[in-house]
Design a protein around this motif. Structure first.
Motif, mmCIF file in Angstrom:
data_model
loop_
_atom_site.group_PDB
_atom_site.id
_atom_site.type_symbol
_atom_site.label_atom_id
_atom_site.label_comp_id
_atom_site.label_asym_id
_atom_site.label_seq_id
_atom_site.Cartn_x
_atom_site.Cartn_y
_atom_site.Cartn_z
ATOM 1 N N ASP A 186 0.837 -0.949 -0.001
ATOM 2 C CA ASP A 186 0.566 -0.015 0.257
ATOM 3 C C ASP A 186 0.931 0.961 0.053
ATOM 4 O O ASP A 186 0.346 1.842 0.784
ATOM 5 C CB ASP A 186 -0.994 -0.199 1.192
ATOM 6 C CG ASP A 186 -2.180 0.874 0.976
ATOM 7 O OD1 ASP A 186 -2.314 1.653 2.056
ATOM 8 O OD2 ASP A 186 -2.222 1.328 -0.038
ATOM 9 N N HIS A 354 7.297 1.142 5.569
ATOM 10 C CA HIS A 354 7.139 -0.216 6.670
ATOM 11 C C HIS A 354 9.042 -0.666 6.014
ATOM 12 O O HIS A 354 9.006 -1.680 5.637
ATOM 13 C CB HIS A 354 6.267 -0.854 5.407
ATOM 14 C CG HIS A 354 4.902 -1.113 5.846
ATOM 15 N ND1 HIS A 354 4.466 -1.101 7.432
ATOM 16 C CD2 HIS A 354 3.936 -0.223 5.218
ATOM 17 C CE1 HIS A 354 2.969 -0.740 7.678
ATOM 18 N NE2 HIS A 354 2.863 -0.115 6.055
ATOM 19 N N TYR A 379 6.519 -7.993 4.102
ATOM 20 C CA TYR A 379 4.995 -7.423 4.595
ATOM 21 C C TYR A 379 3.981 -7.816 3.939
ATOM 22 O O TYR A 379 4.654 -8.516 2.491
ATOM 23 C CB TYR A 379 4.887 -5.433 3.741
ATOM 24 C CG TYR A 379 4.064 -4.879 3.384
ATOM 25 C CD1 TYR A 379 3.956 -3.901 4.505
ATOM 26 C CD2 TYR A 379 2.826 -5.510 1.959
ATOM 27 C CE1 TYR A 379 2.364 -2.594 4.248
ATOM 28 C CE2 TYR A 379 2.019 -4.007 2.419
ATOM 29 C CZ TYR A 379 1.806 -3.334 3.486
ATOM 30 O OH TYR A 379 0.250 -2.386 2.975
ATOM 31 N N GLU A 418 2.158 -7.030 9.558
ATOM 32 C CA GLU A 418 0.195 -8.122 9.115
ATOM 33 C C GLU A 418 0.861 -9.238 8.452
ATOM 34 O O GLU A 418 0.111 -9.265 7.166
ATOM 35 C CB GLU A 418 -0.434 -6.897 8.124
ATOM 36 C CG GLU A 418 -0.437 -6.263 9.300
ATOM 37 C CD GLU A 418 -1.648 -5.425 8.584
ATOM 38 O OE1 GLU A 418 -2.283 -4.198 8.851
ATOM 39 O OE2 GLU A 418 -1.726 -5.197 7.213
ATOM 40 N N TYR A 482 -12.204 0.006 8.466
ATOM 41 C CA TYR A 482 -12.327 -1.541 7.911
ATOM 42 C C TYR A 482 -12.968 -2.288 8.600
ATOM 43 O O TYR A 482 -14.309 -3.257 7.547
ATOM 44 C CB TYR A 482 -10.931 -2.214 8.002
ATOM 45 C CG TYR A 482 -10.431 -1.284 6.700
ATOM 46 C CD1 TYR A 482 -9.113 -1.228 7.353
ATOM 47 C CD2 TYR A 482 -10.499 -0.786 5.710
ATOM 48 C CE1 TYR A 482 -7.920 -0.695 6.236
ATOM 49 C CE2 TYR A 482 -9.506 -0.490 4.900
ATOM 50 C CZ TYR A 482 -7.707 0.220 5.312
ATOM 51 O OH TYR A 482 -7.105 0.544 4.540
ATOM 52 N N GLU A 506 -0.832 0.827 14.187
ATOM 53 C CA GLU A 506 -1.491 1.413 13.678
ATOM 54 C C GLU A 506 -3.319 1.203 13.978
ATOM 55 O O GLU A 506 -3.654 0.822 14.626
ATOM 56 C CB GLU A 506 -1.995 0.276 12.016
ATOM 57 C CG GLU A 506 -0.507 0.757 11.185
ATOM 58 C CD GLU A 506 -0.560 0.010 9.702
ATOM 59 O OE1 GLU A 506 0.530 -0.333 10.069
ATOM 60 O OE2 GLU A 506 -1.062 0.008 9.329
ATOM 61 N N ASN A 571 -3.532 7.479 -0.101
ATOM 62 C CA ASN A 571 -3.947 7.028 0.768
ATOM 63 C C ASN A 571 -4.053 8.542 1.079
ATOM 64 O O ASN A 571 -3.394 9.205 2.393
ATOM 65 C CB ASN A 571 -2.962 6.193 1.852
ATOM 66 C CG ASN A 571 -3.872 5.642 2.712
ATOM 67 O OD1 ASN A 571 -4.190 6.582 3.942
ATOM 68 N ND2 ASN A 571 -3.864 4.247 3.400
ATOM 69 N N LYS A 573 -5.392 8.546 5.086
ATOM 70 C CA LYS A 573 -5.298 8.774 5.998
ATOM 71 C C LYS A 573 -4.287 9.311 7.130
ATOM 72 O O LYS A 573 -4.242 9.652 8.891
ATOM 73 C CB LYS A 573 -5.022 6.837 6.952
ATOM 74 C CG LYS A 573 -5.609 6.463 6.113
ATOM 75 C CD LYS A 573 -5.948 4.484 6.936
ATOM 76 C CE LYS A 573 -7.178 3.880 6.360
ATOM 77 N NZ LYS A 573 -7.259 3.643 4.804
HETATM 78 C C1 GCU Z 1 -2.218 -1.710 6.595
HETATM 79 C C2 GCU Z 1 -0.899 -1.696 6.586
HETATM 80 C C3 GCU Z 1 -0.609 0.087 5.556
HETATM 81 C C4 GCU Z 1 -1.281 0.677 5.227
HETATM 82 C C5 GCU Z 1 -2.904 0.219 5.951
HETATM 83 C C6 GCU Z 1 -4.043 1.390 5.394
HETATM 84 O O1 GCU Z 1 -2.329 -1.914 8.178
HETATM 85 O O2 GCU Z 1 0.113 -1.634 6.991
HETATM 86 O O3 GCU Z 1 0.491 -0.360 4.886
HETATM 87 O O4 GCU Z 1 -1.842 1.955 4.024
HETATM 88 O O5 GCU Z 1 -3.325 -0.668 7.246
HETATM 89 O O6 GCU Z 1 -4.789 0.228 5.277
HETATM 90 O O7 GCU Z 1 -4.668 2.088 5.111
#
Ligand code: GCU
Length: 601
Positions: A186, A354, A379, A418, A482, A506, A571, A573
């Motif tokens: 990711d 990571h 990973y 993970e 999620y 996380e 992403n 987040k």
């Molecule tokens: C996972 C992962 C990340 C990823 C994150 C996400 O847990 O470890 O690399 O970016 O979730 O889904 O945003």
């Protein structure tokens, strides 16, 4: 009789730290170096025509020869002088629109002159190259390196000329199933010479590597080693710490190794006082200095102890994405910006995800007093039964530790993220843990691991079998994103099989900056804020929690995030956008960390 017993008991308690066989030059900072950064001539070669012939056999007259037609009739089908250039350090994907999604081979060429001083040696040092680098000097192959996030160097003493040298690097970032990382990540697979490239000159026999840290469990004894490389290996050497009036002499053995062990009354490194000492290693043929901090890090039950005192890791995850401009971060400025934002959040800890980040990140963390979790890119679904994959992961682990083992800021080595339960996975990761403990007995070992709900569907159970072999348990959870809606977080309880500290490595939710709505509308800052408010309340209820690392400090590019107008291959987040704009959730974490800071006083 009593004295012999005392000697034996002494021998048993002093774990000796042995010199490690790596060819990496541990510290190039204190050496004579010439930077090769800048524009490099490049050839984009999707079919690796410059490497293979039409029979897919490696060709002896590939692009690495930098051949020029000797007369009008000679056929040469490539020319570095007319085919463009790219900036190094830098990924190629963000330098040209047409290369954004490019995965494959690009040839990089740099010409240089170099008058080498007599009785010296010369190395070419790469901070990193993603992913597979074949390196040639003046048409000769000098080596290959696999792995996109760790440094490597090759000796070129015998090959270098005074003038007209051409260094050519074939960089290939194609993803492979057996690679580390494997096919799916990711994060964007930025390709290229992503970190500094430099020439490093050393004496004929030089201090190639050293490990100078407090002995495990001690706050006043230094234990480590020094390793010479060259032909004059049996030497006297002195370790000096002038500010602490320390000067200790040792003799290297026939392999050029010396174990060092001595008492030292030092001011210990901590986030509140990131004390670094100038440490000088003086051998008969070489002298090297480094800025080193000394601190002890250990666990006791569910406590993490820094310098013997319990500590809570107020953390945040960071990807090596460049703030504002995007692409792979590589500079001191990038590090200062990212770590500055982490400080603003109230963090005393960062999880560099990571993969090992550039050296500026860990050296700035050392200076700023930010503790570091450093991870290798094992990973998701790695090929656990593939021995070459294990060796590859082991090599990346060795290089990560080799570069950063003298950084006080680095407290945790993480083996993976993970990864799915299974026997093959367990033995793969146990193998890595064993290697890490041999390479560095002084730090904590961890991984971001799995958890599962018990039958009641609200109790999260942490009992990953790998937990038995780590010092600190890392766990990723996305309750409210999620996994259910934000209100579900209030009903979740946590149980753990192990009497060990837990770091929630996380948690979070996604929202592009400036996208607003009500607290239950996905992709809005209010939804993200809502998740964090619930998360913080849940985290406070976990008795064995000793650290938190929200995912993630800043939005980052990811090929798995195509949602147009919202993600646009990012992403989202981040608590901060990739343009440095703080989202509402940032302040939820900042308040939580303020609270923790006040409680710790
Ligand atoms: C996972 C992962 C990340 C990823 C994150 C996400 O847990 O470890 O690399 O970016 O979730 O889904 O945003």
């Amino acid at each position: 009789m009593k004295s012999i017993f005392l000697l034996i008991s002494l021998l048993t308690v002093i774990p000796c730290v042995r010199a490690q066989q790596t060819d990496l030059i541990a510290n190039t900072e204190g050496r004579k170096t010439i930077s090769l950064d800048g524009q490099w001539q490049t050839i984009i070669d999707p079919y690796e025509t410059g490497y293979y012939d039409y029979r897919y056999e490696p060709s002896a007259s590939g692009s690495f020869k930098n051949a020029k037609p000797k007369n009008k009739s000679v056929l040469i089908e490539y020319d570095f002088d007319t085919s463009g250039s790219l900036k190094v350090p830098g990924d190629w994907n963000t330098q040209e629109e047409r290369l954004l999604f490019y995965e494959g081979t690009i040839w990089h060429k740099k010409s240089f002159d170099y008058q080498r001083n007599a009785n010296t040696r010369l190395f070419i040092y790469f901070g990193a190259a993603n992913y597979l680098a074949d390196v040639y000097l003046n048409g000769e192959k000098i080596g290959r390196h696999e792995g996109g996030f760790t440094p490597f160097n090759f000796e070129i003493t015998k090959l270098v000329r005074d003038t007209g040298n051409f260094l050519i690097v074939k960089v290939d970032n194609k993803r492979r199933r057996d690679a580390v990382p494997t096919l799916i990540t990711d994060w964007w697979n930025y390709g290229g010479l992503t970190r500094q490239v430099k020439l490093v000159e050393t004496p004929a026999t030089f201090v190639q590597d050293y490990f100078i840290q407090l002995q495990k469990g001690s706050r006043d004894r230094i234990a480590g080693w020094v390793k010479l490389n060259g032909d004059k290996l049996n030497q006297r050497l002195t370790i000096r710490i002038p500010e602490a009036k320390i000067s200790k002499s040792f003799t290297t053995d026939a392999n050029g190794s010396a174990e060092i062990n001595f008492n030292a009354d030092l001011t210990l490194w901590s986030p509140d006082n990131p004390k670094l000492y100038e440490v000088i290693i003086e051998a008969e043929t070489d002298r090297l200095q480094d800025q080193i901090g000394f601190r002890s890090i250990e666990t006791r039950g569910t406590e993490i102890l820094l310098n013997g005192r319990p500590i809570f890791l107020r953390g945040v995850c960071i990807h090596e994405e460049a703030p504002f401009r995007g692409g792979r971060a590589y500079s001191r400025e990038d590090a200062m910006t990212l770590l500055g934002w982490a400080k603003e959040l109230g963090a005393n800890f960062v999880r560099l995800a990571h993969y090992p980040h550039n050296e500026f990140m860990v050296r700035e963390a050392d200076r700023l007093g930010i503790m570091v979790w450093s991870e290798i890119p094992v990973y998701w679904t790695i090929l656990w039964e593939n021995s070459a994959t294990l060796e590859n992961a082991g090599n990346q682990l060795r290089e990560m530790i080799a570069r950063d083992k003298n950084r006080a800021a680095v407290i945790i080595w993480s083996m993976a993220n993970e990864t799915p339960l299974g026997e093959a996975r367990l033995s793969f990761l146990r193998n890595l843990i064993e290697r890490a403990r041999n390479l560095d007995p002084s730090r904590l070992i961890s991984a971001a691991m799995e958890r599962h709900y018990l039958a009641d569907k609200t109790t999260q159970m942490i009992d990953d079998p790998l937990g038995a072999y780590v010092d600190v348990f890392g766990c990723n959870e996305y309750v409210g994103w999620y996994d259910g809606l934000p209100e579900k977080i209030d009903r979740v309880e946590w149980k753990m099989k192990y009497q060990k500290p837990l770091v929630m490595t996380e948690f979070g939710a996604e929202a592009p900056y400036g996208n607003h709505g009500d607290a239950l509308t996905r992709w809005t800052e209010e939804y993200q804020e809502n998740v964090y408010q619930h998360q913080v309340r849940m985290l406070k209820r976990i008795p064995f929690l000793r650290g938190t690392c929200p995912w993630i400090l800043m939005d980052f590019r990811s090929p798995r995030r195509p949602l147009t107008g919202i993600q646009d291959f990012h992403n989202r987040k981040g608590l901060i956008s990739d343009h440095g704009e703080k989202k509402k959730a940032f302040y939820v974490m900042q308040n939580y960390y303020d609270e923790l800071k006040r409680a710790a006083r």
